[in-house]
Design a protein around this motif. Structure first.
Motif, PDB file in Angstrom:
ATOM      1  N   PHE A 190       0.829  -1.213   0.000  1.00 17.73           N
ATOM      2  CA  PHE A 190       0.000   0.000   0.000  1.00 17.73           C
ATOM      3  C   PHE A 190       0.860   1.259   0.000  1.00 17.73           C
ATOM      4  CE2 PHE A 190      -3.433  -2.830   1.561  1.00 17.73           C
ATOM      5  CZ  PHE A 190      -4.397  -2.486   0.626  1.00 17.73           C
ATOM      6  N   ILE A 191       1.882   1.274   0.858  1.00 19.36           N
ATOM      7  CA  ILE A 191       2.757   2.446   0.938  1.00 19.36           C
ATOM      8  C   ILE A 191       3.463   2.657  -0.401  1.00 19.36           C
ATOM      9  CG2 ILE A 191       4.830   3.390   2.055  1.00 19.36           C
ATOM     10  CD1 ILE A 191       2.344   3.485   3.847  1.00 19.36           C
ATOM     11  N   PHE A 192       4.036   1.603  -0.948  1.00 16.86           N
ATOM     12  CA  PHE A 192       4.776   1.730  -2.204  1.00 16.86           C
ATOM     13  C   PHE A 192       3.851   2.077  -3.366  1.00 16.86           C
ATOM     14  CE2 PHE A 192       7.206   0.048  -5.877  1.00 16.86           C
ATOM     15  CZ  PHE A 192       8.305   0.888  -5.759  1.00 16.86           C
ATOM     16  N   SER A 193       2.649   1.529  -3.372  1.00 14.87           N
ATOM     17  CA  SER A 193       1.675   1.881  -4.420  1.00 14.87           C
ATOM     18  C   SER A 193       1.326   3.361  -4.349  1.00 14.87           C
ATOM     19  CB  SER A 193       0.398   1.053  -4.283  1.00 14.87           C
ATOM     20  OG  SER A 193       0.664  -0.298  -4.509  1.00 14.87           O
ATOM     21  N   GLY A 194       1.160   3.875  -3.144  1.00 13.78           N
ATOM     22  CA  GLY A 194       0.889   5.300  -2.982  1.00 13.78           C
ATOM     23  C   GLY A 194       2.028   6.151  -3.518  1.00 13.78           C
ATOM     24  N   VAL A 195       3.253   5.739  -3.217  1.00 12.17           N
ATOM     25  CA  VAL A 195       4.432   6.458  -3.708  1.00 12.17           C
ATOM     26  C   VAL A 195       4.491   6.404  -5.234  1.00 12.17           C
ATOM     27  CG1 VAL A 195       6.956   6.432  -3.756  1.00 12.17           C
ATOM     28  CG2 VAL A 195       5.757   6.152  -1.589  1.00 12.17           C
ATOM     29  N   CYS A 196       4.273   5.224  -5.798  1.00 14.76           N
ATOM     30  CA  CYS A 196       4.323   5.068  -7.264  1.00 14.76           C
ATOM     31  C   CYS A 196       3.240   5.889  -7.949  1.00 14.76           C
ATOM     32  CB  CYS A 196       4.192   3.596  -7.641  1.00 14.76           C
ATOM     33  SG  CYS A 196       5.645   2.617  -7.247  1.00 14.76           S
ATOM     34  N   LEU A 197       2.032   5.853  -7.426  1.00 19.43           N
ATOM     35  CA  LEU A 197       0.952   6.641  -8.020  1.00 19.43           C
ATOM     36  C   LEU A 197       1.257   8.132  -7.943  1.00 19.43           C
ATOM     37  CD1 LEU A 197      -2.099   4.626  -6.699  1.00 19.43           C
ATOM     38  CD2 LEU A 197      -1.587   5.079  -9.115  1.00 19.43           C
ATOM     39  N   ASN A 198       1.853   8.563  -6.850  1.00 14.66           N
ATOM     40  CA  ASN A 198       2.231   9.959  -6.706  1.00 14.66           C
ATOM     41  C   ASN A 198       3.305  10.325  -7.729  1.00 14.66           C
ATOM     42  OD1 ASN A 198       3.725  12.352  -5.577  1.00 14.66           O
ATOM     43  ND2 ASN A 198       2.119  12.152  -4.032  1.00 14.66           N
ATOM     44  N   ALA A 199       4.273   9.433  -7.933  1.00  8.57           N
ATOM     45  CA  ALA A 199       5.336   9.684  -8.914  1.00  8.57           C
ATOM     46  C   ALA A 199       4.770   9.726 -10.334  1.00  8.57           C
ATOM     47  CB  ALA A 199       6.418   8.609  -8.794  1.00  8.57           C
ATOM     48  N   VAL A 200       3.884   8.801 -10.642  1.00  8.17           N
ATOM     49  CA  VAL A 200       3.246   8.792 -11.970  1.00  8.17           C
ATOM     50  C   VAL A 200       2.445  10.078 -12.172  1.00  8.17           C
ATOM     51  CG1 VAL A 200       1.480   7.646 -13.385  1.00  8.17           C
ATOM     52  CG2 VAL A 200       3.242   6.298 -12.231  1.00  8.17           C
ATOM     53  N   ALA A 201       1.766  10.528 -11.124  1.00 10.21           N
ATOM     54  CA  ALA A 201       1.003  11.777 -11.206  1.00 10.21           C
ATOM     55  C   ALA A 201       1.921  12.931 -11.584  1.00 10.21           C
ATOM     56  CB  ALA A 201       0.303  12.062  -9.878  1.00 10.21           C
ATOM     57  N   GLN A 202       3.083  13.020 -10.939  1.00 14.35           N
ATOM     58  CA  GLN A 202       4.021  14.098 -11.252  1.00 14.35           C
ATOM     59  C   GLN A 202       4.480  14.045 -12.705  1.00 14.35           C
ATOM     60  OE1 GLN A 202       5.285  16.783  -9.609  1.00 14.35           O
ATOM     61  NE2 GLN A 202       3.763  16.340  -8.057  1.00 14.35           N
TER      62      GLN A 202
END
Length: 123
Positions: free
Chosen positions: A8-20
């Motif tokens: 969950f934590i890593f998915s949140g980080v990845c989604l945030n990075a993809v958003a950027q």
């Protein structure tokens, strides 16, 4: 931290990075933004109708949802430093998708970030 929580934590980080990266792709299509009283509405409309920007905002919403789930399972003092993985992911994504350069100094900084995250994740 168990594997599901890390997911969950890593998915949140990845989604945030993809958003950027999507937001950057959208702004690349728009060009440099210079807001004035005369053009704010037209510029805002142009930005808001860029598909990468809309997709980036959607990724932000999803990242918040999975981040909240992750935070419910682990101390914030462990979860929050994991966000620094986003710096590494964004630098690599910017290099791959936008041709941005990664200097030796940046590579060293990314290695330090990865080491720090690994140490925190083991606690």
């Amino acid at each position: 931290m168990n594997i599901a929580t890390f997911g969950f934590i890593f998915s949140g980080v990845c989604l945030n990075a993809v958003a950027q990266l999507l937001l950057k792709a959208g702004t690349n299509a728009v060009g440099s933004i210079h807001l004035t009283w005369a053009n704010w509405f037209a510029t805002g409309t142009k930005v808001a109708t860029q598909l990468p920007i809309v997709a980036g905002l959607g990724c932000y919403v999803l990242s918040v949802i999975v981040w909240i789930i992750g935070l419910s399972r682990v101390d914030v003092s462990i979860a929050y430093p994991m966000l620094s993985l986003g710096y590494v992911l964004n630098a690599l994504g910017a290099w791959y998708f936008f041709g941005e350069l990664i200097s030796v100094q940046r590579m060293l900084a990314m290695a330090i970030i990865l080491l720090g995250v690994a140490l925190i994740a083991r606690t």
